[in-house]
Motif scaffolding. Structure first.
Motif, PDB file in Angstrom:
ATOM      1  N   ALA A  94     105.738  49.753  91.193  1.00  0.00           N
ATOM      2  CA  ALA A  94     104.708  50.775  91.403  1.00  0.00           C
ATOM      3  C   ALA A  94     103.346  50.132  91.621  1.00  0.00           C
ATOM      4  O   ALA A  94     102.509  50.658  92.376  1.00  0.00           O
ATOM      5  CB  ALA A  94     104.662  51.733  90.224  1.00  0.00           C
ATOM      6  N   ALA A  95     103.080  49.012  90.978  1.00  0.00           N
ATOM      7  CA  ALA A  95     101.810  48.306  91.182  1.00  0.00           C
ATOM      8  C   ALA A  95     101.712  47.796  92.614  1.00  0.00           C
ATOM      9  O   ALA A  95     100.646  47.857  93.243  1.00  0.00           O
ATOM     10  CB  ALA A  95     101.683  47.147  90.196  1.00  0.00           C
ATOM     11  N   LEU A  96     102.830  47.303  93.137  1.00  0.00           N
ATOM     12  CA  LEU A  96     102.848  46.849  94.522  1.00  0.00           C
ATOM     13  C   LEU A  96     102.605  48.003  95.480  1.00  0.00           C
ATOM     14  O   LEU A  96     101.859  47.878  96.460  1.00  0.00           O
ATOM     15  CB  LEU A  96     104.200  46.205  94.836  1.00  0.00           C
ATOM     16  N   ILE A  97     103.210  49.152  95.194  1.00  0.00           N
ATOM     17  CA  ILE A  97     103.018  50.316  96.044  1.00  0.00           C
ATOM     18  C   ILE A  97     101.557  50.765  96.005  1.00  0.00           C
ATOM     19  O   ILE A  97     100.964  51.099  97.034  1.00  0.00           O
ATOM     20  CB  ILE A  97     103.955  51.459  95.607  1.00  0.00           C
ATOM     21  N   ALA A  98     100.959  50.763  94.818  1.00  0.00           N
ATOM     22  CA  ALA A  98      99.559  51.167  94.686  1.00  0.00           C
ATOM     23  C   ALA A  98      98.649  50.280  95.531  1.00  0.00           C
ATOM     24  O   ALA A  98      97.718  50.764  96.182  1.00  0.00           O
ATOM     25  CB  ALA A  98      99.138  51.110  93.223  1.00  0.00           C
ATOM     26  N   ALA A  99      98.918  48.976  95.529  1.00  0.00           N
ATOM     27  CA  ALA A  99      98.076  48.037  96.265  1.00  0.00           C
ATOM     28  C   ALA A  99      98.383  48.026  97.761  1.00  0.00           C
ATOM     29  O   ALA A  99      97.475  47.902  98.584  1.00  0.00           O
ATOM     30  CB  ALA A  99      98.235  46.633  95.695  1.00  0.00           C
ATOM     31  N   ASN A 100      99.666  48.153  98.112  1.00  0.00           N
ATOM     32  CA  ASN A 100     100.071  48.037  99.512  1.00  0.00           C
ATOM     33  C   ASN A 100     100.000  49.352 100.276  1.00  0.00           C
ATOM     34  O   ASN A 100      99.470  49.408 101.383  1.00  0.00           O
ATOM     35  CB  ASN A 100     101.506  47.501  99.603  1.00  0.00           C
ATOM     36  N   ARG A 101     100.545  50.403  99.690  1.00  0.00           N
ATOM     37  CA  ARG A 101     100.630  51.676 100.405  1.00  0.00           C
ATOM     38  C   ARG A 101      99.326  52.456 100.339  1.00  0.00           C
ATOM     39  O   ARG A 101      98.936  53.122 101.292  1.00  0.00           O
ATOM     40  CB  ARG A 101     101.766  52.517  99.828  1.00  0.00           C
ATOM     41  N   PHE A 102      98.654  52.359  99.209  1.00  0.00           N
ATOM     42  CA  PHE A 102      97.408  53.108  99.038  1.00  0.00           C
ATOM     43  C   PHE A 102      96.167  52.260  99.291  1.00  0.00           C
ATOM     44  O   PHE A 102      95.061  52.784  99.325  1.00  0.00           O
ATOM     45  CB  PHE A 102      97.342  53.711  97.632  1.00  0.00           C
ATOM     46  N   GLY A 103      96.335  50.967  99.419  1.00  0.00           N
ATOM     47  CA  GLY A 103      95.213  50.079  99.681  1.00  0.00           C
ATOM     48  C   GLY A 103      95.513  49.174 100.847  1.00  0.00           C
ATOM     49  O   GLY A 103      96.385  49.450 101.669  1.00  0.00           O
ATOM     50  N   TYR A 104      94.807  48.056 100.913  1.00  0.00           N
ATOM     51  CA  TYR A 104      95.015  47.106 101.999  1.00  0.00           C
ATOM     52  C   TYR A 104      95.710  45.843 101.523  1.00  0.00           C
ATOM     53  O   TYR A 104      95.487  44.762 102.050  1.00  0.00           O
ATOM     54  CB  TYR A 104      93.680  46.758 102.656  1.00  0.00           C
ATOM     55  N   GLY A 105      96.581  45.991 100.523  1.00  0.00           N
ATOM     56  CA  GLY A 105      97.312  44.855 100.004  1.00  0.00           C
ATOM     57  C   GLY A 105      96.615  44.250  98.805  1.00  0.00           C
ATOM     58  O   GLY A 105      95.406  44.417  98.621  1.00  0.00           O
ATOM     59  N   PRO A 106      97.366  43.542  97.956  1.00  0.00           N
ATOM     60  CA  PRO A 106      96.769  42.983  96.739  1.00  0.00           C
ATOM     61  C   PRO A 106      95.947  41.728  97.001  1.00  0.00           C
ATOM     62  O   PRO A 106      96.345  40.859  97.771  1.00  0.00           O
ATOM     63  CB  PRO A 106      97.991  42.661  95.876  1.00  0.00           C
ATOM     64  N   ALA A 107      94.804  41.645  96.367  1.00  0.00           N
ATOM     65  CA  ALA A 107      94.035  40.408  96.315  1.00  0.00           C
ATOM     66  C   ALA A 107      94.609  39.560  95.188  1.00  0.00           C
ATOM     67  O   ALA A 107      95.324  40.074  94.313  1.00  0.00           O
ATOM     68  CB  ALA A 107      92.563  40.706  96.067  1.00  0.00           C
ATOM     69  N   PRO A 108      94.346  38.263  95.166  1.00  0.00           N
ATOM     70  CA  PRO A 108      94.858  37.419  94.087  1.00  0.00           C
ATOM     71  C   PRO A 108      94.485  37.961  92.716  1.00  0.00           C
ATOM     72  O   PRO A 108      93.318  38.260  92.448  1.00  0.00           O
ATOM     73  CB  PRO A 108      94.181  36.075  94.359  1.00  0.00           C
ATOM     74  N   GLY A 109      95.486  38.119  91.861  1.00  0.00           N
ATOM     75  CA  GLY A 109      95.267  38.597  90.497  1.00  0.00           C
ATOM     76  C   GLY A 109      95.197  40.098  90.354  1.00  0.00           C
ATOM     77  O   GLY A 109      95.190  40.615  89.235  1.00  0.00           O
ATOM     78  N   GLU A 110      95.165  40.835  91.470  1.00  0.00           N
ATOM     79  CA  GLU A 110      95.000  42.283  91.393  1.00  0.00           C
ATOM     80  C   GLU A 110      96.203  42.965  90.762  1.00  0.00           C
ATOM     81  O   GLU A 110      96.057  43.910  89.972  1.00  0.00           O
ATOM     82  CB  GLU A 110      94.741  42.862  92.780  1.00  0.00           C
ATOM     83  N   LEU A 111      97.397  42.516  91.092  1.00  0.00           N
ATOM     84  CA  LEU A 111      98.596  43.168  90.570  1.00  0.00           C
ATOM     85  C   LEU A 111      98.663  43.109  89.044  1.00  0.00           C
ATOM     86  O   LEU A 111      99.147  44.048  88.406  1.00  0.00           O
ATOM     87  CB  LEU A 111      99.844  42.529  91.171  1.00  0.00           C
ATOM     88  N   GLU A 112      98.161  42.033  88.470  1.00  0.00           N
ATOM     89  CA  GLU A 112      98.176  41.907  87.009  1.00  0.00           C
ATOM     90  C   GLU A 112      97.256  42.915  86.344  1.00  0.00           C
ATOM     91  O   GLU A 112      97.462  43.280  85.183  1.00  0.00           O
ATOM     92  CB  GLU A 112      97.758  40.485  86.602  1.00  0.00           C
TER      93      GLU A 112
END
Length: 440
Positions: free
Chosen positions: A4-22
């Motif tokens: 779900a964290a990946l979906i939040a960053a990828n689908r709702f944003g422009y992908g995770p920045a380093p450390g964002e998923l944590e």
């Protein structure tokens, strides 16, 4: 890693920045917090020229009438656009509020203007900054009104050239209606194709918004570059749009029509479908779209409840990932994940076929995978990935990047192929072109 964290960053944003998923402990709360927070813009974005200052500068250049002043005017307009568009894309890659930036770009594309028209070249970004960005979490009627009144829109769709046939100016200059803006308001911005309007409604709306123009050196110079209502150009008399009569009340006549259009059931369905397509699936379930439309209407056209309903929906969290990244999304996610600062955004997007503010038509850029997933487009992405990987390979530990920065994104199969690469650059290019990175 929580999918779900990946979906939040990828689908709702422009992908995770380093450390964002944590940092994403509660994905839905993470997204809601972005909507609740005010927009925090960096100096390089907030300091860009306003539409008014651009108009004033252009007026001063025109008044010089020196040799070569015309060429300088064109060059200055292009330089302004390049500076603005570069800052815009840089912020998309750096912003900690990925959802807000995605919404800004979504609505900017919904109310698309194109730099194919020379007058729009230095103004397209200012419309996004002045009309779109301040209104993405408010009421759609306010967003609609701000977008339609912005100089970039009025110039792009020729409303500055529209004269009421029976108006004082229309009779004197023997000029008539231009229906471009009225047609796109109904077809693209509100009701949508098949939304129930007829050609007669287009013409009546065009009458209602005659006189909606831009201050200039010739007309209201103190309002240069700003929206103004020119009463001598306005078509007198009442109009009837969608079987509803609107009395002649000057500028207010058009404003009332826009507010009613904003709350029409066809508008609710149109907006709900576009949001569902953009964030969830090229072919979203009808029941899902219906639920979003009901939320929109029940709230009186407020956008925040609509976004919350989208975030809360189970359909939005399907880990399958069926949306193929557009060039803007792909380049931004790559630069964001690799922490490339002030990268070559515009040459990259030009090479991949999605130049900012140049969709080619008022319909904006297509939001479906089929348009972007052609053999030629994939080949261009592969070439671009090779070029980026060659420049980044020296500064990246590929295995660590895949484990920490993009943890949980890549499948075992992709990891196997990347691990077999002969060089770090080749492995990084394979990772960028992997199905997992291409999808959101």
């Amino acid at each position: 890693m929580d999918s779900a964290a990946l979906i939040a960053a990828n689908r709702f944003g422009y992908g995770p920045a380093p450390g964002e998923l944590e940092r994403i402990r509660g994905p839905r709360d993470y997204l809601r917090a972005q909507l609740a927070a005010g927009a925090e813009l960096p100096a390089y974005l907030a300091a860009q020229d306003s539409s008014k200052s651009i108009f004033i500068a252009m007026r001063a250049q025109r008044m010089q009438k020196k040799k070569g002043s015309g060429e300088r005017l064109v060059k200055n307009a292009r330089d302004t656009y390049l500076r603005q568009a570069g800052a815009r894309q840089r912020w998309a890659a750096e912003s900690p509020q990925g959802l807000r930036e995605r919404l800004v770009h979504f609505w900017s594309n919904h109310f698309a203007v194109s730099i194919d028209k020379p007058q729009v070249l230095p103004l397209a970004f200012t419309m996004e900054q002045e009309a779109i960005r301040p209104n993405i979490t408010g009421n759609f009627a306010d967003l609609l009104g701000a977008a339609i009144r912005h100089p970039a829109m009025l110039l792009y769709l020729d409303n500055t050239q529209s004269f009421g046939p029976r108006s004082r100016a229309g009779r004197r200059r023997k000029r008539g209606l231009n229906e471009n803006l009225a047609r796109e308001i109904l077809e693209l911005h509100t009701l949508g194709v098949g939304g129930g309007y007829k050609q007669a409604d287009v013409r009546e709306l065009a009458k209602a918004i005659t006189g909606w123009t831009v201050g200039s050196a010739r007309f209201r110079p103190e309002k240069t570059g700003e929206f103004v209502f020119a009463e001598p150009v306005h078509e007198p008399g009442s109009v009837t749009v969608l079987a509803r009569r609107y009395a002649d009340s000057g500028e207010v006549q058009g404003s009332r029509i826009l507010r009613d259009l904003a709350l029409h059931p066809s508008t609710a369905k149109h907006l709900a479908h576009k949001l569902a397509v953009h964030f969830v699936d090229d072919n979203p379930p009808n029941e899902f779209v219906k639920q979003l439309a009901e939320v929109y209407l029940d709230s009186g056209g407020e956008l925040l409840p609509l976004y919350h309903a989208l975030i809360d929906a189970d359909e939005a969290w399907d880990a399958g990932g069926s949306k193929f990244r557009t060039p803007v999304e792909f380049v931004t996610a790559s630069f964001r994940g690799l922490q490339i600062r002030q990268g070559r955004f515009l040459p990259s997007l030009r090479a991949l076929g999605q130049v900012p503010f140049k969709p080619g038509s008022p319909a904006g850029w297509p939001d479906n995978s089929a348009h972007w997933k052609t053999p030629a487009a994939l080949l261009a992405r592969a070439d671009w990935s090779d070029e980026v990987a060659d420049k980044q390979a020296f500064s990246i530990d590929l295995e660590q990047w895949m484990d920490e920065t993009m943890a949980g994104l890549f499948s075992d199969r992709t990891r196997l192929w990347v691990g077999r690469a002969e060089t770090t650059a080749q492995g990084l290019a394979l990772a960028l072109m992997s199905p997992e990175f291409q999808q959101r």
